[in-house]
Design an enzyme around this catalytic site. Structure first.
Site, PDB file in Angstrom:
ATOM      1  N   GLY A   1       0.832  -1.203   0.000  1.00 39.36           N
ATOM      2  CA  GLY A   1       0.000   0.000   0.000  1.00 39.36           C
ATOM      3  C   GLY A   1       0.863   1.247   0.000  1.00 39.36           C
TER       4      GLY A   1
ATOM      5  N   GLU B   1      11.093  -8.805 -11.271  1.00 40.20           N
ATOM      6  CA  GLU B   1      12.468  -9.139 -10.896  1.00 40.20           C
ATOM      7  C   GLU B   1      13.425  -8.729 -12.006  1.00 40.20           C
ATOM      8  OE1 GLU B   1      13.642 -10.327  -8.133  1.00 40.20           O
ATOM      9  OE2 GLU B   1      11.727 -10.672  -7.115  1.00 40.20           O
TER      10      GLU B   1
END
Lengths: 240, 240
Positions: free
Chosen positions: A50, A116
């Site tokens: 968040g 990634e």
DNA sequence: ACAAAAGTGTTCGGCTTACACCCATGA
DNA sequence: TCATGGGTGTAAGCCGAACACTTTTGT
């Protein structure tokens, strides 16, 4: 008006992203991504992804943005869960509007891999079994508990479980998703008839082979919404 | 963090209070209180009761306080409806957390009368038929529409309609409440059996006389919650 | 051939619906 | 006594649960 001018209340958004993961061949379980906090309060603890609401974005846009920034994930839809605003849920005064969504395991893998590879991924994201979480920061344990309750509730009267599955799937896949959500076994015969009668599935001509009798593959009927969200404004719900 | 420090986002609360009113002996209708705005934006327009969130109160406390300040009403419970946060729903950036509740007509009358007598009542509150509202300030028409959708939805699977009724009532009263909410007639015989089987009502030894055969009075079974709200924290839901 | 999953058929019980019918009261 | 709403009875139909059964594959 004056009261709020004096006070300092910030608006945050968090997301509960639920997926279905199969660890070492066992029965699948509901899992969700958590982020390790890098600052106080609760530095070092796990928390829901968040961040703060920006002045130029809607609540749902903020939820999608902060989720992407922290985890690289992009669910196809986000649904508002609840606004949490108890006075002492954080040391400073924060109102958190929480969204939730289901994500397919294959999308999780693809999006995580891309994140990634981009080199921008922080290494502080981990997937957790939803039923055995550690103690999370703030009131996030309670928030997850509520999200799971909503999921189980909604599974009873809508077709949310399809959110766990790839575009093509067998009835056994779908049944397994419901069994994972509800925590109990369902009769394959009755399950078949129920979903067929609901008309939410489109049978294809393909079959999945490899073990025993081949099973027909189905697709979602995109004409039917995953869950009825009522007459909410598109502006309030749409993620651009 | 930094984005939100720069921005100016305020948190407001509003309430949709629904009651059942019988105008001039006709079939009852759902009604709600509106407040005429005394300042810009939308000065002079009707809007939902509400106000700014104070730093020292929870969302639900703020909803109860602002409702009491503007209308004098105090519902026995408030349920969160939704958090509205579109960027342009107000000229300045406002996130509104909206609550809703049902109120009994007799309580409305009593509380309104007390409010009037106290001398602090503003004369800018009016009760409106929920199905024929004028154009309201902000996105409040849409909010009311959503609240009505939730009410009708909830009437299908919970006992919310009892929130419209005084402590003692006949089955015809209860049936009329459901008929008003759902907008269709219900079979008296089947309705009786269904609510009796649900076990939410306690029959009394009293009867309402005055027209035709006397009807037995019932009371709410307070052991059964009006609506299942899931595992939400008491701190998040309780109104002190 | 056999195990196992896919898929079909059938029965049963509970619940909803529709509607006929009796009961008790005011006028 | 009769109109009216309160209250009971009952049969048809739908749907979910349970489970026997057939089909089709891999081994």
């Amino acid at each position: 008006m004056t009261r709020s001018e004096r006070g300092r209340i910030r608006v945050a958004v968090s997301t509960v992203i639920l997926t279905m993961r199969r660890d070492r061949g066992a029965t699948p379980r509901v899992a969700l991504p958590l982020v390790r906090r890098t600052r106080d309060p609760f530095r070092g603890d796990w928390a829901l992804p968040g961040g703060w609401l920006d002045e130029q974005e809607s609540l749902e846009e903020a939820a999608a943005r902060t989720l992407a920034e922290t985890t690289g994930l992009a669910p196809s839809y986000l649904e508002q869960l609840y606004a949490f605003g108890a006075v002492r849920r954080s040391p400073s005064r924060v109102v958190s509007v929480v969204y939730w969504a289901l994500l397919r395991a294959d999308e999780v893998d693809a999006q995580s891999a891309a994140f990634e590879a981009s080199g921008t991924a922080p290494d502080n994201v981990a997937w957790n079994d939803a039923e055995s979480l550690p103690t999370l920061a703030f009131d996030h344990n309670r928030i997850v508990e509520y999200a799971l309750w909503r999921l189980r509730n909604k599974a009873g009267y809508s077709r949310v479980a399809q959110g766990f599955l790839p575009p093509a799937f067998t009835l056994a896949d779908l049944r397994e998703a419901y069994e994972t959500i509800l925590g109990r076994r369902l009769d394959p015969a009755n399950f078949r008839r129920q979903v067929e009668a609901a008309g939410n599935l489109i049978p294809t001509d393909e079959f999945r082979t490899g073990s025993h009798r081949p099973a027909r593959l189905y697709r979602h009927n995109t004409d039917v919404a995953l869950a009825d969200r009522g007459p909410l404004s598109p502006e309030e719900t749409r993620t651009p």
